[in-house]
Scaffold this active site. Structure first.
Site, PDB file in Angstrom:
ATOM      1  N   GLU A 223       8.503   5.762 -24.166  1.00 47.86           N
ATOM      2  CA  GLU A 223       8.489   6.870 -23.306  1.00 47.86           C
ATOM      3  C   GLU A 223       9.923   7.528 -22.965  1.00 47.86           C
ATOM      4  OE1 GLU A 223       8.097   7.187 -18.305  1.00 47.86           O
ATOM      5  OE2 GLU A 223       6.559   5.963 -19.326  1.00 47.86           O
TER       6      GLU A 223
ATOM      7  N   SER B  52       0.167   1.616 -16.355  1.00 47.63           N
ATOM      8  CA  SER B  52       0.733   3.007 -16.744  1.00 47.63           C
ATOM      9  C   SER B  52      -0.051   3.947 -16.335  1.00 47.63           C
ATOM     10  CB  SER B  52       1.229   2.998 -18.013  1.00 47.63           C
ATOM     11  OG  SER B  52       1.838   4.093 -18.565  1.00 47.63           O
ATOM     12  N   GLY B  53       0.504   5.239 -15.745  1.00 52.79           N
ATOM     13  CA  GLY B  53      -0.242   6.565 -15.502  1.00 52.79           C
ATOM     14  C   GLY B  53       0.212   7.135 -14.331  1.00 52.79           C
TER      15      GLY B  53
ATOM     16  N   HIS C 127       6.462  -0.096 -23.750  1.00 56.49           N
ATOM     17  CA  HIS C 127       5.924   1.377 -23.514  1.00 56.49           C
ATOM     18  C   HIS C 127       6.924   2.334 -22.910  1.00 56.49           C
ATOM     19  CE1 HIS C 127       4.020   4.183 -20.595  1.00 56.49           C
ATOM     20  NE2 HIS C 127       2.999   4.186 -21.522  1.00 56.49           N
ATOM     21  N   ASN C 128       7.518   1.739 -21.831  1.00 54.56           N
ATOM     22  CA  ASN C 128       8.297   2.837 -21.026  1.00 54.56           C
ATOM     23  C   ASN C 128       9.650   3.003 -22.065  1.00 54.56           C
ATOM     24  OD1 ASN C 128       6.443   2.154 -19.075  1.00 54.56           O
ATOM     25  ND2 ASN C 128       8.058   1.778 -17.475  1.00 54.56           N
TER      26      ASN C 128
ATOM     27  N   LEU D 199       0.805  -1.320  -0.042  1.00 55.98           N
ATOM     28  CA  LEU D 199      -0.044  -0.026   0.161  1.00 55.98           C
ATOM     29  C   LEU D 199       0.761   1.233   0.020  1.00 55.98           C
ATOM     30  CD1 LEU D 199      -2.782  -1.121   2.259  1.00 55.98           C
ATOM     31  CD2 LEU D 199      -2.825  -1.024   0.123  1.00 55.98           C
TER      32      LEU D 199
ATOM     33  N   ASN E 263      -0.893  -4.704   4.078  1.00 54.12           N
ATOM     34  CA  ASN E 263       0.583  -4.369   3.882  1.00 54.12           C
ATOM     35  C   ASN E 263       1.454  -4.924   4.981  1.00 54.12           C
ATOM     36  OD1 ASN E 263       1.951  -2.159   2.269  1.00 54.12           O
ATOM     37  ND2 ASN E 263       2.448  -1.689   4.648  1.00 54.12           N
TER      38      ASN E 263
ATOM     39  N   MET F 220       1.217   3.848  -5.363  1.00 52.84           N
ATOM     40  CA  MET F 220       0.458   3.180  -6.378  1.00 52.84           C
ATOM     41  C   MET F 220      -0.441   2.000  -5.805  1.00 52.84           C
ATOM     42  SD  MET F 220       1.360   3.890  -9.448  1.00 52.84           S
ATOM     43  CE  MET F 220       0.910   2.606 -10.618  1.00 52.84           C
TER      44      MET F 220
ATOM     45  N   HIS G  71      33.908 -16.222 -41.198  1.00 53.08           N
ATOM     46  CA  HIS G  71      32.591 -16.240 -40.809  1.00 53.08           C
ATOM     47  C   HIS G  71      31.694 -16.503 -41.875  1.00 53.08           C
ATOM     48  CE1 HIS G  71      33.278 -15.593 -36.571  1.00 53.08           C
ATOM     49  NE2 HIS G  71      34.187 -14.493 -36.869  1.00 53.08           N
TER      50      HIS G  71
ATOM     51  N   ASN H  56       6.491  -2.987 -11.982  1.00 53.31           N
ATOM     52  CA  ASN H  56       7.379  -3.454 -13.405  1.00 53.31           C
ATOM     53  C   ASN H  56       8.356  -4.440 -13.076  1.00 53.31           C
ATOM     54  OD1 ASN H  56       6.233  -1.266 -14.930  1.00 53.31           O
ATOM     55  ND2 ASN H  56       7.731   0.254 -13.834  1.00 53.31           N
TER      56      ASN H  56
ATOM     57  N   LYS I  25       4.511  -3.529 -21.245  1.00 51.63           N
ATOM     58  CA  LYS I  25       4.580  -2.363 -20.618  1.00 51.63           C
ATOM     59  C   LYS I  25       6.208  -1.927 -20.702  1.00 51.63           C
ATOM     60  CE  LYS I  25       3.615   0.623 -17.139  1.00 51.63           C
ATOM     61  NZ  LYS I  25       5.056   0.920 -16.523  1.00 51.63           N
TER      62      LYS I  25
ATOM     63  N   VAL J 121       4.468  -4.623  -4.898  1.00 47.93           N
ATOM     64  CA  VAL J 121       5.541  -4.179  -4.268  1.00 47.93           C
ATOM     65  C   VAL J 121       6.778  -4.015  -5.171  1.00 47.93           C
ATOM     66  CG1 VAL J 121       4.751  -5.547  -2.117  1.00 47.93           C
ATOM     67  CG2 VAL J 121       5.836  -6.735  -4.103  1.00 47.93           C
TER      68      VAL J 121
END
Length: 479
Positions: A192, A130-131, A188-189, A12, A34, A15, A455, A104, A185, A76
């Site tokens: 960002e 996200s937000g 997305h970051n 808690l 928590n 977020m 190679h 994340n 996600k 967490v």
């Protein structure tokens, strides 16, 4: 303890607290837990009037408060703390119960956890959210992975608390199996990071080349936000640039140390792109730019290096340059999104997730940090052509970049002549030019590799793999 809660939230901090409040505000009874019980009591005391909360001090009471199938969200820190919480709760759960990790987490950790819990009959849903703290409270963009069965149980609740796009659609969808949610996600970051770097470069060019002060640049960004660059990041950029520091009376941006920090998701995006063999140079440049900003001793030691000193332009030239910067920023942003969606497609193929790129663009239209007006057009591009190889192959985006490219190039010429760094703009343009080039110097690179390491190489005129005997008569043999 009676079984009364439809969902539970453990962890808690800001977020987790706001996410719990969001569920409660939307009519769900929410169990709270928590590690420090005082935080649970504080939440109930301060926000208990917002809905039905069921506080629990022990893991056993927390699980006992949940309706079946139990749905519990853990908020967490990533890594060992997440594993510790899972180890605490998993033995208390039954077949069909659902653990949702809303932090994340690294893709590899999420896939491991999903596999381990699936063997115990427990659904594990790695979920990108996200937000920020405001999004968690008022409606985030939500990217859940995991099984289809888990989404059948959880999805309606997430759809209710998620942000709503302009057309009313909830900004959440079942992304795909196991680690797909956290992967999406992460990308997305990464986008960002690139977006923020490009905006920062636009600001610096407007200030050091065009000669505008922060307050006027704020006005320019506000004007841009009424057009095709309309986005959350452009909006808040104008707010930051217009803010005046109360203690000094100086522009806020001038009293903030120019060292940008990072939590790791941008690095993960680049690292995984390397593993997938996907070129995300714009995102990588943004990550490196943040790293460079933190090397203060190196920067101080290098400050006396030779180079031009920026000279502000005249009024008419400055206005024209600002228009060119808008073109360069827009084109570079499209390249960065194209790189991110390329990584999404590659990850989908690697892990057999079958990601719906149009649906992902749709859920990024609201709630998330990179929400932007042109995401509607990105969604349409992939809906119209699911096999689109790149956003740059879409006719509309290709036409816009064609119109922007002369100004894009002129901005980089001006930046170079004036000694103003614009690595994000440059990386985006280099990527664009590399894609459209008929031949790349990779042919020479492969010849060098064959010379020093045997190679081998492929030819343009016939099938097969070949090696040249460089030390002798340089004859060619088929490998």
């Amino acid at each position: 303890m009676s079984t009364t809660a439809q969902i539970g939230v453990s962890g808690l901090a800001v977020m987790g607290r706001n996410l719990a409040r969001n569920f409660a505000r939307n009519g769900y009874a929410v169990a709270l837990h928590n590690r420090t019980p005082a935080r649970t009591r504080e939440l109930v005391a301060e926000f208990g009037q917002e809905g039905t909360f069921v506080p629990a001090e022990s893991a056993e009471d927390f699980v006992a408060a949940l309706e079946r199938p139990r749905r519990l969200v853990i908020m967490v820190k990533a890594g060992d703390p997440t594993d510790a919480v899972i180890r605490e709760f998993a033995p208390l759960l039954d077949t069909g119960d659902v653990i949702i990790d809303g932090g994340n987490a690294h893709l590899a950790d999420t896939r491991r956890r999903e596999q381990e819990l699936r063997a115990q009959g427990i659904h594990f849903v790695g979920t990108g959210i996200s937000g920020g703290e405001e999004g968690a409270l008022h409606g985030p963009s939500i990217m859940p992975g995991g099984s289809a069965e888990s989404y059948a149980s959880l999805g309606p609740m997430l759809e209710k608390i998620a942000a709503k796009a302009a057309d009313g659609a909830p900004c959440v969808t079942h992304v795909g199996a196991d680690g797909a949610g956290h992967f999406v996600k992460m990308v997305h970051n990464g986008i960002e990071y690139a977006d923020m770097q490009l905006i920062g470069e636009a600001y610096q060019l407007l200030r050091d080349v065009a000669g505008y002060p922060p307050k006027e640049i704020a006005g320019i960004f506000r004007a841009w936000n009424t057009g095709r660059l309309d986005s959350y990041l452009i909006e808040i950029t104008a707010e930051v640039l217009s803010h005046v520091d109360a203690a000094t009376g100086r522009p806020f941006v001038d009293v903030v140390a120019d060292r940008a920090e990072q939590k790791g998701t941008g690095r993960w995006t680049v690292q995984l792109a390397l593993e997938l063999g996907v070129p995300v140079s714009g995102i990588a440049e943004a990550v490196f730019a943040r790293s460079l900003s933190g090397h203060t001793a190196l920067r101080e030691a290098s400050r006396g290096l030779a180079g031009p000193t920026p000279r502000a332009l005249g009024d008419a030239e400055a206005a024209r340059f600002a228009d060119r910067v808008e073109q360069a920023l827009y084109a570079s942003k499209i390249v960065s999104y194209a790189q991110g969606f390329h990584e999404l497609a590659a990850g989908s193929a690697e892990y057999d997730w079958r990601l719906d790129l149009g649906a992902i663009a749709a859920i990024w239209r609201g709630g998330c940090i990179i929400r932007a007006a042109f995401l509607d057009r990105i969604r349409a591009a992939y809906d119209n052509r699911p096999d689109l190889p790149s956003l740059l192959s879409d006719d509309e985006f290709a036409e816009e970049i064609a119109e922007a490219q002369d100004d894009w190039r002129a901005v980089l010429v001006g930046a170079t002549e004036q000694g103003v760094p614009a690595p994000g703009f440059a990386a985006a343009l280099a990527h664009y030019d590399a894609l459209r080039a008929e031949r790349l110097p990779a042919a020479l690179t492969q010849g060098q590799r064959d010379f020093f390491g045997a190679h081998t190489y492929r030819r343009t005129d016939r099938e097969g793999t070949f090696h040249t005997l460089w030390g002798g008569d340089r004859s060619e043999v088929e490998a």
